[in-house]
Design a protein around this motif. Sequence first.
Motif, PDB file in Angstrom:
ATOM      1  N   GLN A  92     -15.454  79.706 -12.434  1.00 49.04           N
ATOM      2  CA  GLN A  92     -14.685  78.561 -12.927  1.00 49.04           C
ATOM      3  C   GLN A  92     -13.752  78.011 -11.848  1.00 49.04           C
ATOM      4  O   GLN A  92     -13.613  76.798 -11.693  1.00 49.04           O
ATOM      5  N   MET A  93     -13.124  78.913 -11.104  1.00 53.31           N
ATOM      6  CA  MET A  93     -12.242  78.480 -10.033  1.00 53.31           C
ATOM      7  C   MET A  93     -13.031  77.737  -8.961  1.00 53.31           C
ATOM      8  O   MET A  93     -12.592  76.698  -8.455  1.00 53.31           O
ATOM      9  N   LEU A  94     -14.182  78.260  -8.611  1.00 51.64           N
ATOM     10  CA  LEU A  94     -15.032  77.590  -7.624  1.00 51.64           C
ATOM     11  C   LEU A  94     -15.464  76.223  -8.133  1.00 51.64           C
ATOM     12  O   LEU A  94     -15.470  75.238  -7.365  1.00 51.64           O
ATOM     13  N   GLY A  95     -15.812  76.134  -9.408  1.00 52.88           N
ATOM     14  CA  GLY A  95     -16.220  74.853  -9.964  1.00 52.88           C
ATOM     15  C   GLY A  95     -15.146  73.797  -9.803  1.00 52.88           C
ATOM     16  O   GLY A  95     -15.421  72.639  -9.455  1.00 52.88           O
ATOM     17  N   LYS A  96     -13.869  74.189 -10.025  1.00 55.77           N
ATOM     18  CA  LYS A  96     -12.766  73.237  -9.848  1.00 55.77           C
ATOM     19  C   LYS A  96     -12.619  72.816  -8.390  1.00 55.77           C
ATOM     20  O   LYS A  96     -12.399  71.634  -8.081  1.00 55.77           O
ATOM     21  N   LEU A  97     -12.763  73.766  -7.476  1.00 61.41           N
ATOM     22  CA  LEU A  97     -12.666  73.446  -6.051  1.00 61.41           C
ATOM     23  C   LEU A  97     -13.794  72.506  -5.624  1.00 61.41           C
ATOM     24  O   LEU A  97     -13.581  71.576  -4.839  1.00 61.41           O
ATOM     25  N   LEU A  98     -14.986  72.733  -6.142  1.00 55.72           N
ATOM     26  CA  LEU A  98     -16.124  71.863  -5.814  1.00 55.72           C
ATOM     27  C   LEU A  98     -15.870  70.431  -6.301  1.00 55.72           C
ATOM     28  O   LEU A  98     -16.214  69.463  -5.621  1.00 55.72           O
ATOM     29  N   GLU A  99     -15.270  70.307  -7.477  1.00 56.54           N
ATOM     30  CA  GLU A  99     -14.952  68.970  -7.995  1.00 56.54           C
ATOM     31  C   GLU A  99     -14.005  68.243  -7.039  1.00 56.54           C
ATOM     32  O   GLU A  99     -14.215  67.070  -6.706  1.00 56.54           O
ATOM     33  N   ASP A 100     -12.963  68.935  -6.595  1.00 56.11           N
ATOM     34  CA  ASP A 100     -11.991  68.305  -5.693  1.00 56.11           C
ATOM     35  C   ASP A 100     -12.632  67.903  -4.377  1.00 56.11           C
ATOM     36  O   ASP A 100     -12.319  66.849  -3.811  1.00 56.11           O
ATOM     37  N   LYS A 101     -13.523  68.752  -3.851  1.00 56.42           N
ATOM     38  CA  LYS A 101     -14.198  68.429  -2.597  1.00 56.42           C
ATOM     39  C   LYS A 101     -15.084  67.194  -2.762  1.00 56.42           C
ATOM     40  O   LYS A 101     -15.139  66.340  -1.869  1.00 56.42           O
ATOM     41  N   LEU A 102     -15.780  67.104  -3.889  1.00 56.17           N
ATOM     42  CA  LEU A 102     -16.659  65.956  -4.093  1.00 56.17           C
ATOM     43  C   LEU A 102     -15.849  64.674  -4.254  1.00 56.17           C
ATOM     44  O   LEU A 102     -16.237  63.617  -3.743  1.00 56.17           O
ATOM     45  N   TYR A 103     -14.729  64.754  -4.949  1.00 53.21           N
ATOM     46  CA  TYR A 103     -13.841  63.588  -5.058  1.00 53.21           C
ATOM     47  C   TYR A 103     -13.435  63.109  -3.658  1.00 53.21           C
ATOM     48  O   TYR A 103     -13.505  61.924  -3.339  1.00 53.21           O
ATOM     49  N   ALA A 104     -12.968  64.052  -2.821  1.00 52.87           N
ATOM     50  CA  ALA A 104     -12.495  63.687  -1.484  1.00 52.87           C
ATOM     51  C   ALA A 104     -13.633  63.143  -0.626  1.00 52.87           C
ATOM     52  O   ALA A 104     -13.467  62.149   0.087  1.00 52.87           O
ATOM     53  N   HIS A 105     -14.786  63.789  -0.695  1.00 51.34           N
ATOM     54  CA  HIS A 105     -15.949  63.334   0.075  1.00 51.34           C
ATOM     55  C   HIS A 105     -16.340  61.916  -0.308  1.00 51.34           C
ATOM     56  O   HIS A 105     -16.572  61.065   0.557  1.00 51.34           O
ATOM     57  N   GLN A 106     -16.385  61.645  -1.605  1.00 51.06           N
ATOM     58  CA  GLN A 106     -16.809  60.314  -2.056  1.00 51.06           C
ATOM     59  C   GLN A 106     -15.745  59.270  -1.751  1.00 51.06           C
ATOM     60  O   GLN A 106     -16.065  58.095  -1.527  1.00 51.06           O
ATOM     61  N   ALA A 107     -14.488  59.667  -1.736  1.00 50.42           N
ATOM     62  CA  ALA A 107     -13.416  58.730  -1.382  1.00 50.42           C
ATOM     63  C   ALA A 107     -13.638  58.181   0.019  1.00 50.42           C
ATOM     64  O   ALA A 107     -13.455  56.985   0.275  1.00 50.42           O
ATOM     65  N   ILE A 108     -14.047  59.052   0.925  1.00 45.38           N
ATOM     66  CA  ILE A 108     -14.334  58.604   2.292  1.00 45.38           C
ATOM     67  C   ILE A 108     -15.537  57.670   2.305  1.00 45.38           C
ATOM     68  O   ILE A 108     -15.541  56.646   2.991  1.00 45.38           O
ATOM     69  N   GLN A 109     -16.579  58.001   1.517  1.00 35.50           N
ATOM     70  CA  GLN A 109     -17.754  57.130   1.451  1.00 35.50           C
ATOM     71  C   GLN A 109     -17.388  55.751   0.898  1.00 35.50           C
ATOM     72  O   GLN A 109     -17.982  54.738   1.278  1.00 35.50           O
ATOM     73  N   ASP A 110     -16.409  55.722   0.003  1.00 35.76           N
ATOM     74  CA  ASP A 110     -15.989  54.459  -0.611  1.00 35.76           C
ATOM     75  C   ASP A 110     -14.896  53.756   0.198  1.00 35.76           C
ATOM     76  O   ASP A 110     -14.279  52.808  -0.279  1.00 35.76           O
ATOM     77  N   SER A 111     -14.634  54.244   1.409  1.00 38.20           N
ATOM     78  CA  SER A 111     -13.659  53.635   2.331  1.00 38.20           C
ATOM     79  C   SER A 111     -12.229  53.644   1.775  1.00 38.20           C
ATOM     80  O   SER A 111     -11.448  52.737   2.042  1.00 38.20           O
ATOM     81  N   ILE A 112     -11.908  54.648   0.973  1.00 43.89           N
ATOM     82  CA  ILE A 112     -10.521  54.827   0.539  1.00 43.89           C
ATOM     83  C   ILE A 112      -9.744  55.420   1.704  1.00 43.89           C
ATOM     84  O   ILE A 112     -10.139  56.435   2.277  1.00 43.89           O
ATOM     85  N   VAL A 113      -8.643  54.774   2.058  1.00 41.88           N
ATOM     86  CA  VAL A 113      -7.875  55.185   3.237  1.00 41.88           C
ATOM     87  C   VAL A 113      -6.546  55.790   2.802  1.00 41.88           C
ATOM     88  O   VAL A 113      -5.844  55.241   1.949  1.00 41.88           O
ATOM     89  N   VAL A 114      -6.225  56.918   3.387  1.00 43.57           N
ATOM     90  CA  VAL A 114      -4.911  57.537   3.192  1.00 43.57           C
ATOM     91  C   VAL A 114      -4.195  57.475   4.533  1.00 43.57           C
ATOM     92  O   VAL A 114      -4.672  58.031   5.525  1.00 43.57           O
ATOM     93  N   SER A 115      -3.068  56.784   4.585  1.00 43.26           N
ATOM     94  CA  SER A 115      -2.371  56.559   5.850  1.00 43.26           C
ATOM     95  C   SER A 115      -1.555  57.779   6.262  1.00 43.26           C
ATOM     96  O   SER A 115      -1.195  58.630   5.438  1.00 43.26           O
TER      97      SER A 115
END
Length: 476
Positions: A92-115
Motif C-alpha cells: 500500500q505504501m509503495l502504491g501511494k509512492l507510485l501515484e506521486d511519481k506518476l503525477y510528477a512525471h506527467q506534470a513534466i510531460q504537460d509542461s507544468i513548470v515549478v520555478s
Amino acid sequence: MLLKKLQLKTIDYKLILTMCFLFFFTSIISAQEIIKDTVIKKPVEIPSGHKQKIDGIIANVGDYIVLDSDIDKGYLEISASGGSTKDITRCQMLGKLLEDKLYAHQAIQDSIVVSDAEVRSMMDDRLNYMIQQVGDINKVVAYYKKNSVEEFKTYFSDILKEQKLASEMTKKIVDAVEITPEEVRNFFKKIPKDELPTFGAEMEVAQIVVEPKVSKEDKQKVIDRLNAIRKDVLEGSSFATKAVLYSLDPGSAPNGGYYKMTRKTPFVKEFKDVAFSLGEGEISEPFETNFGYHIIMIDKIKGQEVELRHILISPTVSEDALKDAKERITNIRNKIVNKEITFAEAARTESDEKETRANGGTLVNPNTQDTRFELTKMDPTLYSQVSNLKDNEVSQPILNTDDKGKKTYKLITITNRIDAHTADYAKDYTKIKELALKEKQITTISKWFDTKIKDTYIKIIGEYRDCNFVYNWLKK
C-alpha cells in the motif's frame, strides 16, 4: 449500498489527501537521484511488525525511481506523527509512492513548470516547520543522514520540486472536473432512502462591521513609508528582504512577499488590477485595498500566470478612532434593538464590509460557499461569538482583530437555525452537489491513472510484483 460505497470511496480519497499532506510536510518521498550499488550501513529503524529491507531501486515510473528505504521512511514519518502503521502494508505504501511519481512525471510531460522561487519559498516554510518540531536544523540534517545543511538543502529542494509537480498535476485534473445539476439529481436519486446521509445542526449568521476611520495624516505616513521602500529597492535593495522586515501580510511576509496568481486566484480586485498591469521587474506605486496599502514587484510572467512579491502596511488606528467606531456601532445596535430598523436594513446602509452588506450582512461559509455553518465545523472564533446568542438576539459590539492586525467593531446575529436532519435534495443541494462532485473527481482520477499507466514506462522489481495494487501498475 451506494452511499456506503461512496463513503468508502470518500474515505479512501480523504486518506490519499491526508497522506499527501503528511508527505508534503514531512517529505518522505525521495527525489530522483543517482543510486550506487551499496547497502545502507545503519538500517533505518521501523515500527515492529515490518521487516528491514536491503535498500535499492524497487520501481521506476518514467524518469523517477522509488527506493525500498522510501517505504521505511513512510512508516517512520507516520509513526512519528502519532499515526498507526499496523494496517498499512508495504504494498500500500509503495502504491501511494507510485501515484506521486506518476503525477510528477506527467506534470513534466504537460509542461507544468515549478520555478526556483516557488521551491525556495516552500523550502523556507518546511525548514521552519521542521525546526519548530525538533529545535535545531542540525537535527533535521542528521535525521536525513546528510553531512551538511547545504547538502540537505540540495537534496530537499529536489524533493520539494517533485512534490510541487505532483500537487500541480493533481490540481489540474481535479479542477477540470465539473458537474451539472442533472448529474447531481441523478446522484441523489441513486441513494436508497435508508442510506441517505445525516447532516449536523447548522446556523445562518449575519454581521455588521464598522471600521475605525483613519486620518489622512496616518494614511500619508504609510504611503510615504512604502515610497521610501520602493526607492530603496529601485536603488538595489532586496524587495524580498524588505517584505520579511516590514510587510504585515502573515501569509507571504516569511517568504519575502511571494505569491503566484492568475486572474482566477481569489485576491481582491484592486490587487489583481495592479498586478496584471505591470511588466516583469516593475514595482507599483503604493495602492490601497481593504487590507491596507501595498506595493507589488513582478518577478515573472508566464502566460496567464504571474509570480510577484508584495509588501502590505496598514495605517495605525488611533484610540480616538476606535472610540468613535464603538460609539457608532453602539448607536446602530440601539436602533435595531428598539426596532427602528431591521438588522438586514442596518447592514445594507451602515456596514463597512462590502462583501456582506448587499446581502443584509449574511456571512458565506468559505468552505462550502453557502450561507450555512455546521456547528461542529464552525471556526472557533465565530462559534465563541454566536454560541450563546438566542434567535434574533444582537450581540454587544465585538472588537475584532484579523490576522493582519486590522481592528474593526462588529455586531452579530443568528438569522436561522437548522436542526440535524436527513439529507433533503432541495434544502441541502449544495452539500449533495459537493458529494456528487467528489465522487466524479474520484472516478476521473481513477480513469486518469488507468490511461497514464498504459502510456508510461513503469517497472516494479522483485517481491513487489506480487502486490495487489489498487491501480494496474504491473500492466497485467
